[in-house]
Design a protein around this motif. Structure first.
Motif, mmCIF file in Angstrom:
data_model
loop_
_atom_site.group_PDB
_atom_site.id
_atom_site.type_symbol
_atom_site.label_atom_id
_atom_site.label_comp_id
_atom_site.label_asym_id
_atom_site.label_seq_id
_atom_site.Cartn_x
_atom_site.Cartn_y
_atom_site.Cartn_z
ATOM 1 N N GLU A 130 0.800 -1.221 0.000
ATOM 2 C CA GLU A 130 0.000 0.000 0.000
ATOM 3 C C GLU A 130 0.837 1.278 0.000
ATOM 4 O OE1 GLU A 130 -3.176 -0.247 -0.582
ATOM 5 O OE2 GLU A 130 -2.922 -2.426 -0.462
ATOM 6 N N HIS A 131 0.290 2.300 -0.618
ATOM 7 C CA HIS A 131 0.784 3.673 -0.532
ATOM 8 C C HIS A 131 0.528 4.174 0.889
ATOM 9 C CE1 HIS A 131 0.751 8.066 -1.279
ATOM 10 N NE2 HIS A 131 1.371 7.829 -2.420
ATOM 11 N N HIS A 132 1.340 5.118 1.327
ATOM 12 C CA HIS A 132 1.160 5.656 2.682
ATOM 13 C C HIS A 132 -0.253 6.191 2.905
ATOM 14 C CE1 HIS A 132 5.794 6.490 2.941
ATOM 15 N NE2 HIS A 132 5.494 5.214 3.084
ATOM 16 N N ALA A 133 -0.884 6.694 1.847
ATOM 17 C CA ALA A 133 -2.244 7.231 1.982
ATOM 18 C C ALA A 133 -3.249 6.158 2.363
ATOM 19 C CB ALA A 133 -2.681 7.907 0.683
ATOM 20 N N ASN A 134 -2.902 4.896 2.131
ATOM 21 C CA ASN A 134 -3.789 3.800 2.507
ATOM 22 C C ASN A 134 -3.243 3.018 3.699
ATOM 23 O OD1 ASN A 134 -6.267 2.533 2.094
ATOM 24 N ND2 ASN A 134 -5.440 1.008 0.690
ATOM 25 N N ALA A 177 -8.691 -2.578 3.296
ATOM 26 C CA ALA A 177 -8.328 -1.513 2.369
ATOM 27 C C ALA A 177 -7.138 -1.974 1.537
ATOM 28 C CB ALA A 177 -7.987 -0.230 3.133
ATOM 29 N N PHE A 178 -7.289 -1.948 0.226
ATOM 30 C CA PHE A 178 -6.221 -2.477 -0.632
ATOM 31 C C PHE A 178 -6.203 -1.730 -1.956
ATOM 32 C CE2 PHE A 178 -10.009 -5.131 -0.469
ATOM 33 C CZ PHE A 178 -10.445 -5.185 -1.787
ATOM 34 N N THR A 179 -5.018 -1.711 -2.559
ATOM 35 C CA THR A 179 -4.852 -1.011 -3.814
ATOM 36 C C THR A 179 -5.303 -1.867 -4.990
ATOM 37 O OG1 THR A 179 -3.284 0.264 -5.145
ATOM 38 C CG2 THR A 179 -2.458 -1.775 -4.183
ATOM 39 N N HIS A 180 -5.826 -1.209 -6.009
ATOM 40 C CA HIS A 180 -6.176 -1.900 -7.248
ATOM 41 C C HIS A 180 -4.908 -2.174 -8.049
ATOM 42 C CE1 HIS A 180 -9.410 -2.180 -10.657
ATOM 43 N NE2 HIS A 180 -8.482 -3.096 -10.795
ATOM 44 N N VAL A 181 -4.051 -1.152 -8.176
ATOM 45 C CA VAL A 181 -2.778 -1.265 -8.894
ATOM 46 C C VAL A 181 -1.694 -0.627 -8.033
ATOM 47 C CG1 VAL A 181 -1.475 -0.609 -10.951
ATOM 48 C CG2 VAL A 181 -3.898 -1.199 -11.163
ATOM 49 N N ASP A 208 -8.110 1.570 -3.239
ATOM 50 C CA ASP A 208 -7.347 2.715 -3.739
ATOM 51 C C ASP A 208 -7.193 2.524 -5.244
ATOM 52 O OD1 ASP A 208 -5.424 4.500 -4.603
ATOM 53 O OD2 ASP A 208 -3.966 4.031 -3.044
ATOM 54 N N GLY A 209 -7.953 3.300 -6.011
ATOM 55 C CA GLY A 209 -7.934 3.166 -7.467
ATOM 56 C C GLY A 209 -7.099 4.207 -8.182
ATOM 57 N N SER A 210 -6.202 4.870 -7.453
ATOM 58 C CA SER A 210 -5.419 5.956 -8.045
ATOM 59 C C SER A 210 -4.681 5.539 -9.307
ATOM 60 C CB SER A 210 -4.393 6.486 -7.037
ATOM 61 O OG SER A 210 -5.012 7.072 -5.932
ATOM 62 N N GLN A 211 -4.054 4.356 -9.267
ATOM 63 C CA GLN A 211 -3.252 3.910 -10.398
ATOM 64 C C GLN A 211 -4.047 3.064 -11.386
ATOM 65 O OE1 GLN A 211 -0.271 5.031 -10.914
ATOM 66 N NE2 GLN A 211 0.057 5.996 -8.925
ATOM 67 N N ALA A 212 -5.296 2.786 -11.079
ATOM 68 C CA ALA A 212 -6.126 1.998 -11.994
ATOM 69 C C ALA A 212 -6.955 2.883 -12.910
ATOM 70 C CB ALA A 212 -7.040 1.070 -11.202
ATOM 71 N N ALA A 213 -7.511 3.955 -12.355
ATOM 72 C CA ALA A 213 -8.427 4.802 -13.121
ATOM 73 C C ALA A 213 -7.839 5.342 -14.420
ATOM 74 C CB ALA A 213 -8.931 5.951 -12.247
ATOM 75 N N PRO A 214 -6.523 5.682 -14.464
ATOM 76 C CA PRO A 214 -5.987 6.190 -15.731
ATOM 77 C C PRO A 214 -5.731 5.119 -16.777
ATOM 78 C CG PRO A 214 -4.660 6.896 -13.835
ATOM 79 C CD PRO A 214 -5.542 5.778 -13.382
ATOM 80 N N HIS A 215 -5.794 3.843 -16.385
ATOM 81 C CA HIS A 215 -5.248 2.807 -17.249
ATOM 82 C C HIS A 215 -6.176 1.645 -17.565
ATOM 83 C CE1 HIS A 215 -1.530 4.938 -16.465
ATOM 84 N NE2 HIS A 215 -1.641 4.693 -15.170
ATOM 85 N N TYR A 228 -14.542 3.214 -3.366
ATOM 86 C CA TYR A 228 -13.508 3.221 -4.409
ATOM 87 C C TYR A 228 -13.048 4.660 -4.583
ATOM 88 C CZ TYR A 228 -10.952 1.590 -8.518
ATOM 89 O OH TYR A 228 -9.949 1.243 -9.399
ATOM 90 N N ALA A 229 -11.733 4.891 -4.478
ATOM 91 C CA ALA A 229 -11.186 6.247 -4.507
ATOM 92 C C ALA A 229 -10.269 6.433 -5.707
ATOM 93 C CB ALA A 229 -10.411 6.533 -3.223
ATOM 94 N N VAL A 230 -10.386 7.593 -6.369
ATOM 95 C CA VAL A 230 -9.510 7.913 -7.494
ATOM 96 C C VAL A 230 -8.971 9.331 -7.336
ATOM 97 C CG1 VAL A 230 -10.767 6.374 -9.045
ATOM 98 C CG2 VAL A 230 -11.325 8.807 -9.016
ATOM 99 N N THR A 231 -7.825 9.564 -7.971
ATOM 100 C CA THR A 231 -7.153 10.863 -7.947
ATOM 101 C C THR A 231 -7.167 11.468 -9.337
ATOM 102 O OG1 THR A 231 -5.732 10.299 -6.079
ATOM 103 C CG2 THR A 231 -4.940 12.001 -7.566
ATOM 104 N N GLY A 232 -7.591 12.723 -9.445
ATOM 105 C CA GLY A 232 -7.760 13.353 -10.738
ATOM 106 C C GLY A 232 -6.481 13.574 -11.502
ATOM 107 N N HIS A 233 -5.429 14.025 -10.833
ATOM 108 C CA HIS A 233 -4.227 14.423 -11.575
ATOM 109 C C HIS A 233 -3.483 13.241 -12.176
ATOM 110 C CE1 HIS A 233 -0.890 13.344 -8.770
ATOM 111 N NE2 HIS A 233 -1.812 13.465 -7.838
ATOM 112 N N LYS A 234 -3.772 12.043 -11.713
ATOM 113 C CA LYS A 234 -3.148 10.865 -12.313
ATOM 114 C C LYS A 234 -3.896 10.387 -13.563
ATOM 115 C CE LYS A 234 -1.258 9.329 -7.875
ATOM 116 N NZ LYS A 234 0.116 9.805 -8.107
ATOM 117 N N MET A 235 -5.140 10.828 -13.725
ATOM 118 C CA MET A 235 -5.942 10.395 -14.869
ATOM 119 C C MET A 235 -6.193 11.561 -15.833
ATOM 120 S SD MET A 235 -9.653 9.818 -13.017
ATOM 121 C CE MET A 235 -10.631 10.164 -14.492
#
Length: 414
Positions: A130-134, A177-181, A208-215, A228-235
């Motif tokens: 996990e990323h520190h945010a998770n 809580a777990f990351t998608h990617v 944590d869908g931060s790295q999944a949503a763009p791809h 399910y959470a996503v970050t705008g600037h990565k997508m």
């Protein structure tokens, strides 16, 4: 026999790249090779123009004015919510809370969902990757409630040990809580399987869908998670934007995280009646231009086709992995069977920061450091790695330039 699904046609970089103005620039007198999209994605003209149009044509606050500019701003802002609901596969636009990013979204769940429910003896389950945010928000609520944090292990290839994860879903676990990617390894976790195991045990799940949503193509309904959470600037969207998708019943039951304007129905000194979700969680003036830009980003990605983006990036990943394995002394961290276009690596005798600095002089942008994943660095026994992360706007020619520059740097530093 069922026929294998056809691989969608790959995107043509000659068509896509002109959409991204920054890709035409030079760095240190050399054409830019941008391989840091896991850090932040570049922005297409459609997003830049959407933000510019708001500020230059109808700059006004939302949900507060009946004049023309206010109505136009509100229409565009709430229209972005509709677009993002479709992008994520939500049942309703009201299941989407606008946030400043995944970190904000996870903290919202930590303090509004988990904190009121946790007691001593309860647990939250996360994974080693996990990323520190998770990680940190869950540690903070555990400290306040007497709950504990449990960690599901991974193997050397960077794959989650799914059987062990399921074994750890004991009755004390109230949320997983777990990351998608993985942002470091590129590992694509089997999120449907993990969410199903949680659901069968009555355990809420957050992804944590931060790295999944763009791809990757997304459909939160079929994934079956609770959050399910996503970050705008990565997508391809503006910074300071993100989305928390949550099941409607959770949003109804959760208390507000922030208090202030626009999240209320009526305020009296004797008490306040809150607005319905999602506005109950959106106090204050939002990043209006940012969310309008994020809606434009979702439209842009959808127009290209998420399946085509996935296929294009997978082809780049295979090409880059094969090329990097020819570099003497190079070690790749994370070679999961299912992986996104992220390659973390080190070269024997070369520090990651020195490597990234020298690559920058060659016009190649990669990330170096712990990537906000200290526990994962500890797992591999290294303080940091370099990371090359690709997107659909990259080319094989850029990867060739990257490997050529890396070979030059290795000779200078090793």
């Amino acid at each position: 026999m069922n026929a294998m699904p056809a691989t969608p046609p790959l995107l043509d970089p000659a068509v896509v790249r002109p959409d991204f103005p920054v890709l035409a620039r030079e760095v240190h007198g050399k054409p830019l090779v941008y391989l840091d999209s896991a850090n932040t994605g570049q922005k297409p003209r459609a997003v830049i123009e959407a933000v510019d149009a708001y500020y230059s044509q109808y700059n006004a606050n939302v949900a507060r004015a009946v004049h023309a500019l206010g109505e136009e701003a509100t229409t565009a802002y709430e229209g972005a919510r509709d677009t993002l609901a479709k992008f994520l596969g939500a049942n309703s636009r009201d299941e989407l809370v606008f946030t400043s990013g995944t970190t904000h979204a996870i903290n919202l769940v930590a303090y509004s969902y988990a904190l009121p429910r946790l007691q001593p003896g309860d647990s939250i389950l996360v994974t080693t990757m996990e990323h520190h945010a998770n990680i940190v928000p869950w540690q903070l609520v555990c400290e306040r409630t007497g709950a504990t944090l449990k960690v599901a292990p991974i193997n050397e290839a960077g794959e989650l040990l799914v059987e062990r994860f399921v074994e750890l879903l004991t009755p004390d676990v109230k949320l997983a809580a777990f990351t998608h990617v993985s942002n470091v390894l590129g590992t694509i976790n089997p999120v449907r399987e993990l969410a199903k195991a949680c659901r069968e045990r009555g355990i809420a799940s957050l992804i944590d869908g931060s790295q999944a949503a763009p791809h990757l193509p997304l459909d939160v309904k079929s994934i079956g998670c609770d959050f399910y959470a996503v970050t705008g600037h990565k997508m391809a969207g503006p910074t300071g934007t993100g989305v928390l998708w949550a099941r409607a019943e959770h949003l109804e039951a959760m208390p507000p995280f922030f208090g202030g304007g626009d999240m209320i129905r009526k305020v009296r000194f004797s008490g306040t009646v809150f607005a319905d979700p999602p506005h109950k969680f959106e106090a204050g003036t939002p990043n209006i231009a940012g969310f309008i830009g994020l809606g434009a980003a979702a439209e842009y990605l959808s127009g290209l086709g998420m399946a085509r983006i996935d296929a294009t990036e997978h082809a780049l990943l295979e090409y880059a992995t094969d090329a990097l394995k020819q570099v003497p002394g190079l070690r790749i961290f994370g070679e999961a069977a299912h992986k996104a276009a992220v390659i973390s690596f080190l070269i024997d005798g070369v520090q990651s920061h020195d490597m990234a600095t020298m690559l920058d002089l060659e016009g190649v942008a990669v990330r170096s450091g712990h990537h906000c994943a200290h526990p994962l660095m500890d797992f591999y026994g290294v303080p940091a790695t370099a990371r090359a992360s690709m997107a659909f706007y990259n080319t094989r020619e850029e990867i060739d330039r990257f490997v050529e520059a890396l070979t030059k740097v290795r000779k200078l530093l090793a």
